[in-house]
Design an enzyme around this catalytic site. Structure first.
Site, PDB file in Angstrom:
ATOM      1  N   GLU A   1       0.844  -1.206   0.000  1.00 45.79           N
ATOM      2  CA  GLU A   1       0.000   0.000   0.000  1.00 45.79           C
ATOM      3  C   GLU A   1       0.881   1.258   0.000  1.00 45.79           C
ATOM      4  OE1 GLU A   1      -3.909  -0.408   1.932  1.00 45.79           O
ATOM      5  OE2 GLU A   1      -3.488   1.490   2.904  1.00 45.79           O
TER       6      GLU A   1
ATOM      7  N   HIS B   1       6.876 -27.196   1.643  1.00 44.35           N
ATOM      8  CA  HIS B   1       6.037 -28.234   1.041  1.00 44.35           C
ATOM      9  C   HIS B   1       4.991 -27.595   0.145  1.00 44.35           C
ATOM     10  CE1 HIS B   1       7.721 -31.362   3.691  1.00 44.35           C
ATOM     11  NE2 HIS B   1       7.986 -30.294   4.417  1.00 44.35           N
TER      12      HIS B   1
ATOM     13  N   LYS C   1     -12.956   2.315  -2.996  1.00 46.02           N
ATOM     14  CA  LYS C   1     -14.097   2.664  -2.153  1.00 46.02           C
ATOM     15  C   LYS C   1     -15.155   3.389  -2.973  1.00 46.02           C
ATOM     16  CE  LYS C   1     -11.524   3.408   2.138  1.00 46.02           C
ATOM     17  NZ  LYS C   1     -11.037   4.420   3.059  1.00 46.02           N
TER      18      LYS C   1
HETATM   19  O1  PA5 Z   1      -3.072   2.035   5.917  1.00 49.79           O
HETATM   20  C1  PA5 Z   1      -4.093   2.656   5.620  1.00 49.79           C
HETATM   21  O2  PA5 Z   1      -4.141   3.888   5.628  1.00 49.79           O
HETATM   22  C2  PA5 Z   1      -5.351   1.920   5.283  1.00 49.79           C
HETATM   23  O3  PA5 Z   1      -5.101   0.554   5.106  1.00 49.79           O
HETATM   24  C3  PA5 Z   1      -6.377   2.094   6.391  1.00 49.79           C
HETATM   25  O4  PA5 Z   1      -5.852   1.650   7.591  1.00 49.79           O
HETATM   26  C4  PA5 Z   1      -7.666   1.332   6.070  1.00 49.79           C
HETATM   27  O5  PA5 Z   1      -8.183   1.779   4.842  1.00 49.79           O
HETATM   28  C5  PA5 Z   1      -8.689   1.540   7.172  1.00 49.79           C
HETATM   29  O6  PA5 Z   1      -8.976   2.891   7.329  1.00 49.79           O
HETATM   30  P1  PA5 Z   1      -9.656   3.432   8.636  1.00 49.79           P
HETATM   31  O7  PA5 Z   1      -8.751   3.226   9.773  1.00 49.79           O
HETATM   32  O8  PA5 Z   1      -9.898   4.884   8.353  1.00 49.79           O
HETATM   33  O9  PA5 Z   1     -10.935   2.682   8.827  1.00 49.79           O
END
Ligand code: PA5
Length: 547
Positions: free
Chosen positions: A326, A355, A459
């Site tokens: 990410e 394995h 999203k």
């Molecule tokens: O690392 C990130 O920014 C994302 O993976 C968020 O943690 C994830 O989208 C969840 O977001 P939130 O904490 O606002 O629910």
């Protein structure tokens, strides 16, 4: 390279920190001194950038934010006193709250001690807590028994909630969402809240939230505050989800399970100090970043295989998959040039994976480098000898060393991180090590590691599908009992005005088909399906009589 040469490389390129019991060995990456010379300036610039980031520079330009996860384990380095105070206050609040839950000062709505912990969140708001729980937990002796919900899968909810049948009155819910608006987490919370209601239990009196404490930003904060939840813990805009394990996001579940969060923070802090070293060769985070750069030619050409030889670290690859992919998987660099960067991360654990896919790693495509994690201490309990003077743990080490050797013999490279043991300190150090390596590598390839535009796009697309579904069900409900084909539904839901604005019903047909197929597979939705060989002629109708 001969075995003797490899051992010499090990002695040159293994960096150690005895204070936290961690060493990192880069000897099995075949880089040269020339590579180190060539990249000296680049890595020096990256280290300077990190120093500025730690001082509070806007290091996340697309979101105009500071990046402050390093302050969480050493508030003294935060750029101002109010931030430092908020961090320390939060750690104290977490510890006090956990103590009150453990000693029964805070009881459930039925006056019973809380025994179970149900943590809800997604992505960076739960992968850290899951990893740490698996690494440090002991289901028999932990102070609370933990369960996680990290998706919007109804069957997934049922599987967890069935485990808590007749136990909700002793269950504490922790809802984690920085934005307080994430749909998966909201859905999990609503489903769990509904289950509490059906058991005549007040959800609010069993719940705490970790979120941004700003009403017009976080719906979760608004709900928790209005309904009088037991407590709310802060998330700050200068902490990113995937680097939030040392904030209340990770500390609260850890403290509630009874883990030593001071040691976790200390491990992270000492690792931060270690990885601030300006000398790249003695700085394991800088070396990791350089090795990623070397193996993948700065373009992520090689996949990162995470292979801990320890069951407790099994979830580390999942945690790192998000942290790395990410952060680094970006379309454009900071100069606005199309780069499609990233490093693919996968893995599970050794020797189990020997394995499975390791056959390919040794004999198939050479498109990876392995990061082994070796743990020296086998177990706390008495040893058992499976053969004369040989334990299962000896075999685990044997499999790790054997695999590493087998790989390098075929020119397949690896890094090894060795931990003295799995404990809060080394787990904190591992987290800090990779957080910094990701930041440094991002600078080497000139990308912003701290935003996630792709996640936002996903999203938005999901919201459009839900909106389309609402229009479809509206259309079918308004025209009950008569079947409509996919083509007719698509045609029926697009208004004349939308058509004049260029919306084409044909472009909606496939999604209409998939949405209706899902609705009709779930009988309570009252949509009936009539099959046809030609998919676009498959018909759906609203029916009052289906259940
Ligand atoms: O690392 C990130 O920014 C994302 O993976 C968020 O943690 C994830 O989208 C969840 O977001 P939130 O904490 O606002 O629910």
């Amino acid at each position: 390279m001969t075995k003797e040469q490899l051992f010499k490389r090990y002695q040159t390129y293994c960096v150690k920190n005895d204070e936290i019991g961690v060493s990192v060995d880069f000897s099995r990456i075949c880089f040269t001194d020339e590579f180190m010379d060539k990249t000296r300036l680049k890595i020096q610039r990256a280290l300077k950038f990190m120093a500025q980031l730690e001082k509070g520079d806007i290091a996340n330009p697309s979101e105009n934010r500071m990046v402050g996860h390093y302050w969480l384990r050493n508030p003294d380095i935060a750029p101002d006193r109010s931030i430092a105070a908020e961090i320390s206050d939060t750690v104290n609040k977490v510890k006090q709250f956990a103590a009150k839950i453990h000693n029964g000062e805070i009881l459930s709505s039925t006056g019973k001690p809380f025994k179970n912990l149900l943590v809800m969140g997604i992505g960076g708001s739960i992968l850290g807590p899951q990893f740490v729980s698996n690494a440090l937990g002991n289901p028999v002796s932990d102070k609370m028994k933990v369960y996680f919900i990290d998706n919007t899968d109804p069957d997934g909810y049922e599987r967890i909630l069935h485990l808590l049948d007749n136990q909700l009155d002793t269950t504490l819910c922790v809802v984690i969402s920085k934005s307080g608006k994430t749909i998966e987490t909201r859905n999990a919370m609503l489903e769990v809240e509904n289950r509490f209601k059906s058991n005549n239990l007040p959800f609010a009196k069993h719940s705490v939230a970790t979120t941004q404490m700003v009403e017009d930003k976080s719906d979760l904060f608004k709900k928790a505050k209005n309904e009088g939840w037991l407590e709310v813990f802060p998330m700050w805009d200068w902490v990113g989800g995937r680097t939030s394990e040392t904030s209340a996001v990770g500390l609260l579940p850890a403290a509630l399970q009874g883990f030593n969060i001071d040691r976790l923070l200390e491990g992270a802090m000492v690792c931060d100090e270690w990885t601030r070293s300006k000398e790249a060769k003695t700085n394991p985070a800088a070396m990791l970043a350089l090795m990623w750069f070397y193996t993948g030619k700065g373009k992520g050409e090689k996949n990162m295989v995470i292979l801990p030889y320890k069951d407790r670290l099994e979830l580390f690859s999942r945690y790192l998959q998000q942290l790395v992919m990410e952060s680094l998987g970006k379309e454009y660099n900071l100069a606005g040039r199309l780069v499609n960067q990233g490093i693919t991360v996968y893995g599970n654990k050794g020797s189990t994976d020997q394995h499975a896919y390791i056959q390919q790693l040794r004999d198939g495509r050479n498109d990876f480098f392995v990061t082994f994690i070796e743990v020296l201490k086998d177990r706390d309990e008495e040893e058992f000898y499976v053969e004369n003077d040989v334990t299962s743990g000896d075999y685990l080490t044997g499999f790790y060393l054997g695999t590493r050797q087998a790989l390098i013999e075929k020119g397949r490279e690896s890094i090894t991180i060795t931990l003295k043991q799995v404990c809060p300190c080394t787990v904190g150090a591992l987290i800090a090590l990779f957080e910094r390596a990701v930041g440094l590598y991002a600078h080497l390839i000139n990308i912003n590691a701290y935003d996630q535009p792709g996640v936002e796009a996903g999203k938005k697309a999901a919201a459009e599908i839900i909106n389309l579904q609402k229009r479809i069900t509206g259309f079918l409900t308004a025209n009950p009992e008569k079947p409509f084909t996919v083509v007719e539904i698509a045609e029926g839901i697009v208004s004349a005005e939308e058509k004049s604005n260029g919306v084409k019903p044909e472009d909606l047909q496939e999604n209409v088909y998939h949405i209706c197929s899902h609705l009709s597979a779930n009988k309570q939705r009252k949509i009936e399906r009539t099959d046809s060989v030609i998919l676009s002629a498959t018909a759906f109708k609203y029916s009052e009589y289906i259940i």
